[in-house]
Write a protein that holds these residues in place. Structure first.
Motif, PDB file in Angstrom:
ATOM      1  N   GLY A  47       0.808  -1.221   0.000  1.00  0.00           N
ATOM      2  CA  GLY A  47       0.000   0.000   0.000  1.00  0.00           C
ATOM      3  C   GLY A  47       0.838   1.266   0.000  1.00  0.00           C
ATOM      4  O   GLY A  47       0.507   2.247  -0.682  1.00  0.00           O
ATOM      5  N   ASP A  91      -5.599   3.170   7.229  1.00  0.00           N
ATOM      6  CA  ASP A  91      -4.902   2.030   7.849  1.00  0.00           C
ATOM      7  C   ASP A  91      -5.168   2.052   9.348  1.00  0.00           C
ATOM      8  O   ASP A  91      -5.229   3.125   9.948  1.00  0.00           O
ATOM      9  CB  ASP A  91      -3.389   2.128   7.596  1.00  0.00           C
ATOM     10  CG  ASP A  91      -2.697   0.770   7.691  1.00  0.00           C
ATOM     11  OD1 ASP A  91      -2.203   0.281   6.649  1.00  0.00           O
ATOM     12  OD2 ASP A  91      -2.644   0.191   8.802  1.00  0.00           O
ATOM     13  N   ASN A 151      -2.326  -1.748  12.875  1.00  0.00           N
ATOM     14  CA  ASN A 151      -2.374  -2.824  13.874  1.00  0.00           C
ATOM     15  C   ASN A 151      -0.972  -3.390  14.131  1.00  0.00           C
ATOM     16  O   ASN A 151      -0.086  -3.284  13.300  1.00  0.00           O
ATOM     17  CB  ASN A 151      -3.380  -3.904  13.465  1.00  0.00           C
ATOM     18  CG  ASN A 151      -2.874  -4.723  12.297  1.00  0.00           C
ATOM     19  OD1 ASN A 151      -1.771  -5.255  12.338  1.00  0.00           O
ATOM     20  ND2 ASN A 151      -3.667  -4.812  11.253  1.00  0.00           N
ATOM     21  N   TYR A 204       2.753  -6.759  12.852  1.00  0.00           N
ATOM     22  CA  TYR A 204       4.221  -6.652  12.883  1.00  0.00           C
ATOM     23  C   TYR A 204       4.572  -5.220  13.268  1.00  0.00           C
ATOM     24  O   TYR A 204       3.710  -4.340  13.241  1.00  0.00           O
ATOM     25  CB  TYR A 204       4.876  -7.084  11.565  1.00  0.00           C
ATOM     26  CG  TYR A 204       4.510  -6.246  10.354  1.00  0.00           C
ATOM     27  CD1 TYR A 204       5.061  -4.989  10.142  1.00  0.00           C
ATOM     28  CD2 TYR A 204       3.614  -6.729   9.405  1.00  0.00           C
ATOM     29  CE1 TYR A 204       4.725  -4.226   9.018  1.00  0.00           C
ATOM     30  CE2 TYR A 204       3.275  -5.987   8.286  1.00  0.00           C
ATOM     31  CZ  TYR A 204       3.845  -4.736   8.098  1.00  0.00           C
ATOM     32  OH  TYR A 204       3.513  -3.995   7.002  1.00  0.00           O
ATOM     33  N   ASP A 214     -10.310   1.859  10.950  1.00  0.00           N
ATOM     34  CA  ASP A 214     -10.520   0.457  10.619  1.00  0.00           C
ATOM     35  C   ASP A 214     -11.543   0.292   9.493  1.00  0.00           C
ATOM     36  O   ASP A 214     -12.513   1.050   9.405  1.00  0.00           O
ATOM     37  CB  ASP A 214     -11.009  -0.286  11.869  1.00  0.00           C
ATOM     38  CG  ASP A 214     -10.824  -1.775  11.742  1.00  0.00           C
ATOM     39  OD1 ASP A 214      -9.852  -2.295  12.330  1.00  0.00           O
ATOM     40  OD2 ASP A 214     -11.636  -2.428  11.044  1.00  0.00           O
ATOM     41  N   LEU A 239      -6.018  -2.812  -0.190  1.00  0.00           N
ATOM     42  CA  LEU A 239      -4.896  -3.691   0.151  1.00  0.00           C
ATOM     43  C   LEU A 239      -4.870  -4.049   1.629  1.00  0.00           C
ATOM     44  O   LEU A 239      -4.073  -4.885   2.049  1.00  0.00           O
ATOM     45  CB  LEU A 239      -3.570  -3.010  -0.247  1.00  0.00           C
ATOM     46  CG  LEU A 239      -3.445  -2.631  -1.726  1.00  0.00           C
ATOM     47  CD1 LEU A 239      -2.203  -1.789  -1.965  1.00  0.00           C
ATOM     48  CD2 LEU A 239      -3.416  -3.879  -2.607  1.00  0.00           C
ATOM     49  N   ALA A 251      -5.530  -5.886   4.898  1.00  0.00           N
ATOM     50  CA  ALA A 251      -5.920  -7.268   5.187  1.00  0.00           C
ATOM     51  C   ALA A 251      -5.099  -7.783   6.346  1.00  0.00           C
ATOM     52  O   ALA A 251      -4.074  -7.200   6.701  1.00  0.00           O
ATOM     53  CB  ALA A 251      -5.672  -8.162   3.966  1.00  0.00           C
ATOM     54  N   SER A 290      -4.809 -13.281  -3.618  1.00  0.00           N
ATOM     55  CA  SER A 290      -3.521 -13.892  -3.295  1.00  0.00           C
ATOM     56  C   SER A 290      -3.311 -15.169  -4.085  1.00  0.00           C
ATOM     57  O   SER A 290      -4.271 -15.879  -4.402  1.00  0.00           O
ATOM     58  CB  SER A 290      -3.493 -14.219  -1.802  1.00  0.00           C
ATOM     59  OG  SER A 290      -2.424 -15.085  -1.509  1.00  0.00           O
ATOM     60  N   TYR A 311      -6.091 -18.150   5.937  1.00  0.00           N
ATOM     61  CA  TYR A 311      -5.784 -16.946   5.155  1.00  0.00           C
ATOM     62  C   TYR A 311      -6.260 -17.124   3.714  1.00  0.00           C
ATOM     63  O   TYR A 311      -6.986 -16.296   3.165  1.00  0.00           O
ATOM     64  CB  TYR A 311      -4.279 -16.666   5.192  1.00  0.00           C
ATOM     65  CG  TYR A 311      -3.833 -15.615   4.197  1.00  0.00           C
ATOM     66  CD1 TYR A 311      -4.155 -14.271   4.393  1.00  0.00           C
ATOM     67  CD2 TYR A 311      -3.112 -15.951   3.056  1.00  0.00           C
ATOM     68  CE1 TYR A 311      -3.767 -13.298   3.480  1.00  0.00           C
ATOM     69  CE2 TYR A 311      -2.702 -14.994   2.145  1.00  0.00           C
ATOM     70  CZ  TYR A 311      -3.032 -13.666   2.356  1.00  0.00           C
ATOM     71  OH  TYR A 311      -2.642 -12.708   1.443  1.00  0.00           O
ATOM     72  N   LYS A 320      -9.199 -15.178   1.460  1.00  0.00           N
ATOM     73  CA  LYS A 320      -8.915 -14.505   0.183  1.00  0.00           C
ATOM     74  C   LYS A 320      -9.830 -15.054  -0.923  1.00  0.00           C
ATOM     75  O   LYS A 320     -10.322 -14.317  -1.766  1.00  0.00           O
ATOM     76  CB  LYS A 320      -7.442 -14.673  -0.191  1.00  0.00           C
ATOM     77  CG  LYS A 320      -6.519 -13.802   0.645  1.00  0.00           C
ATOM     78  CD  LYS A 320      -6.749 -12.326   0.306  1.00  0.00           C
ATOM     79  CE  LYS A 320      -5.939 -11.391   1.158  1.00  0.00           C
ATOM     80  NZ  LYS A 320      -6.129  -9.972   0.805  1.00  0.00           N
ATOM     81  N   PHE A 361      -1.522 -11.669  -5.882  1.00  0.00           N
ATOM     82  CA  PHE A 361      -0.083 -11.416  -5.734  1.00  0.00           C
ATOM     83  C   PHE A 361       0.642 -12.712  -5.387  1.00  0.00           C
ATOM     84  O   PHE A 361       0.129 -13.537  -4.638  1.00  0.00           O
ATOM     85  CB  PHE A 361       0.199 -10.435  -4.588  1.00  0.00           C
ATOM     86  CG  PHE A 361      -0.392  -9.065  -4.749  1.00  0.00           C
ATOM     87  CD1 PHE A 361      -0.719  -8.530  -5.988  1.00  0.00           C
ATOM     88  CD2 PHE A 361      -0.600  -8.270  -3.621  1.00  0.00           C
ATOM     89  CE1 PHE A 361      -1.249  -7.256  -6.102  1.00  0.00           C
ATOM     90  CE2 PHE A 361      -1.133  -6.992  -3.724  1.00  0.00           C
ATOM     91  CZ  PHE A 361      -1.458  -6.483  -4.973  1.00  0.00           C
TER      92      PHE A 361
END
Ligand code: NAD
Length: 367
Positions: A31, A49, A52, A55, A78, A100, A102, A145, A170, A174, A197
């Motif tokens: 993004g 965004d 979160n 990471y 959110d 984007l 997710a 994905s 996941y 998707k 992707f």
């Protein structure tokens, strides 16, 4: 009022026939790159965004700061905040949405299944609900994905292959996104383009992905685990460089037809498309490690283990004929070239001054 002014400023365009794009997940890896590319060519961009902590949130803040220098604002919020989405779509007449945001990652789904359902299914539906009621309805390009191919063993993967055997939650969310897109296209005339992707990597990448944490662990002298299949074959991925993916996303936006509905009503048939965006040349993970060893001038402490049944698939390989036909998508960066750019960024970003990093002080920019 100050907030609205900021949002409108971020949406300002600088070329004739520019798009005005809402980029969800703008503080994320893909993004942030797409937002910058759109802004640089003169399109209006507003990010969304929730920052979160899946990471390191400081990496998301650093991307935000980078975008801020280019007058791109990221609204902190959110996908499931319905009033916020409505307000955003009221303040700016977005022509496009690049969705984007997710919950990414395959293995994390085993500990946190609900976060996938909330972000990837409920969040997507909430966005589509807001978009369908907007007047005019924006055209939507969203991230699916390669994981939807799941246990498919036909190679390379084509959009015509079966996608009914997801190997992780996941992947299942998707895949659900693709089905949900179909219904919103069918009922409300939303223009929808899904992009599958394939293992995207590069500068400002995701710390939860193998190429990133291998780099970290190799530099710290920690052991790394390299998976092989139960049959003893190497796991391979169709690693795709971020700049190629950005070109694909912009190509999909540029060729997206308008939605045919407005204010929740459909006027006629609208576009629904799905494309692979990969590199078309899978590389074994062992080879990834040896390229990194060369770039980092450090030997990895490599342990080869059998792939656990944690949602990963053994092999991915994209056929991109369709994306080439429709928007001239052609990946141009091979893995050694792309990893060199990643490592250069990594060392500069984390302030590591090693032999391979002499000239990289000014390299902490996008692209
Ligand atoms: P990323 O995690 O870096 O970016 C996603 C961003 O979305 C994050 O910044 C996160 O904070 C934000 N987000 C998550 N849930 C949200 C919510 N409910 N509301 C608002 N924001 C939310 O991931 P990425 O690698 O940039 O991936 C972008 C998209 O591409 C995702 O949809 C991902 O599933 C998909 N994808 C990525 C890859 C890859 O290799 N990077 C491969 C296949 C598909």
């Amino acid at each position: 009022a100050a907030w609205e002014k900021q949002v409108r400023h971020s949406a300002t365009t600088r070329r004739p026939n520019a798009m005005i794009v809402l980029v969800t997940g703008a503080a994320g890896f893909v993004g942030s790159h797409c937002s910058l590319a759109l802004k640089k060519r003169g399109d209006g961009v507003v990010g969304l965004d929730n920052f979160n902590p899946y990471y390191d949130p400081s990496l998301k803040r650093a991307r935000e700061a980078m975008l801020g220098k280019h007058q791109v604002m990221i609204v902190e919020g959110d996908l499931n905040d319905t009033p916020l989405l409505q307000k955003l779509l009221d303040v700016v007449a977005f022509t496009h949405i690049l969705h984007l945001a997710a919950q990414a990652g395959v293995r994390y789904a085993m500990q946190n299944p609900q976060s996938y359902v909330t972000a990837n299914i409920a969040g997507f539906v909430n966005l589509l609900e807001a978009a369908k009621s907007a007047n005019p309805q924006p055209a939507i390009v969203w991230a699916s994905s390669s994981s939807v191919y799941g246990l498919n063993t036909q190679n390379p993967f084509s959009e015509l292959h079966r996608t009914d055997q997801p190997a992780s939650l996941y992947a299942a969310t998707k895949k659900a996104g693709e089905e949900i897109a179909h219904t919103y296209n069918h009922i409300y005339g939303l223009s929808l383009t899904g992009l599958r992707f394939f293992t995207v990597y590069g500068p400002w990448g995701r710390p939860d992905m193998a190429y990133f944490f291998f780099t970290k662990d190799i530099l710290q002298g920690k052991p790394i685990q390299v998976y092989e299949t139960p049959q003893g074959k190497q796991v391979a991925r169709d690693f795709t460089y971020i700049d190629d993916v950005v070109k694909g996303c912009l190509g999909a936006l540029d060729t997206a037809e308008k939605s045919t509905g407005s204010g929740g009503k459909k006027r006629g048939p609208a576009q629904l498309r799905v494309y692979n965006l990969g590199n078309t040349s899978p590389v074994a993970v062992g080879r990834l490690v040896s390229i990194l060893e060369g770039l980092l001038k450090t030997k990895a402490k490599k342990h080869v283990i059998k792939m656990p049944s944690n949602g990963d698939v053994p092999y991915t390989h994209a056929n991109v004929t369709l994306a080439f036909r429709d928007f001239s998508y052609k990946p141009t960066t091979d893995l050694p070239t792309g990893l060199r750019k990643f490592v250069k960024w990594y060392l500069a970003y984390y302030g590591l001054h090693t032999r391979v990093n002499k000239e990289t002080h000014s390299s902490s920019s996008f692209s």
